[in-house]
Motif scaffolding. Structure first.
Motif: not given
Length: 110
Positions: A28-39, A41-45, A92-99
């Protein structure tokens, strides 16, 4: 498995890949927001209650700070790409293996 190389830029390659693979309910293709920068990095889908941490996803190299060697007129030079994602960026995020696994494919811009 796709054996042949895809041609063109990132957008063109993505379209070619979708045409070759077709619809796949396991991805599945999803959208998310970067919550904290690398190294770390946390992302909220979008629509998820928790953030992804680095163990939950793989990220495309072009979205990270990295170096490349190029040869121009026979001379090899190193180019440093420092445009890593930052807090607030949409991705833009791809989700695989049932998330169970996520792949950060690109930065979403308008």
């Amino acid at each position: 498995m796709i054996d042949e190389r895809l041609e063109g830029g990132h957008d063109s390659k993505a379209i070619q890949l979708f045409r070759k693979v077709g619809y796949n309910q396991d991805v599945q293709i999803k959208l998310g927001t970067v919550k904290s920068a690398p190294p770390n990095m946390r992302i909220n889908v979008d629509g998820m209650k928790y953030d992804l941490d680095p163990d939950d996803y793989a990220i495309a190299e072009h979205l990270t700070a990295h170096t490349r060697q190029v040869k121009i007129n026979g001379t090899t030079s190193t180019i440093e790409y420092s445009h890593a994602l930052k807090a607030g960026d949409r991705v833009i995020i791809a989700s695989a293996n049932k998330g169970q696994r996520y792949y950060v494919l690109d930065k979403a811009v308008t």
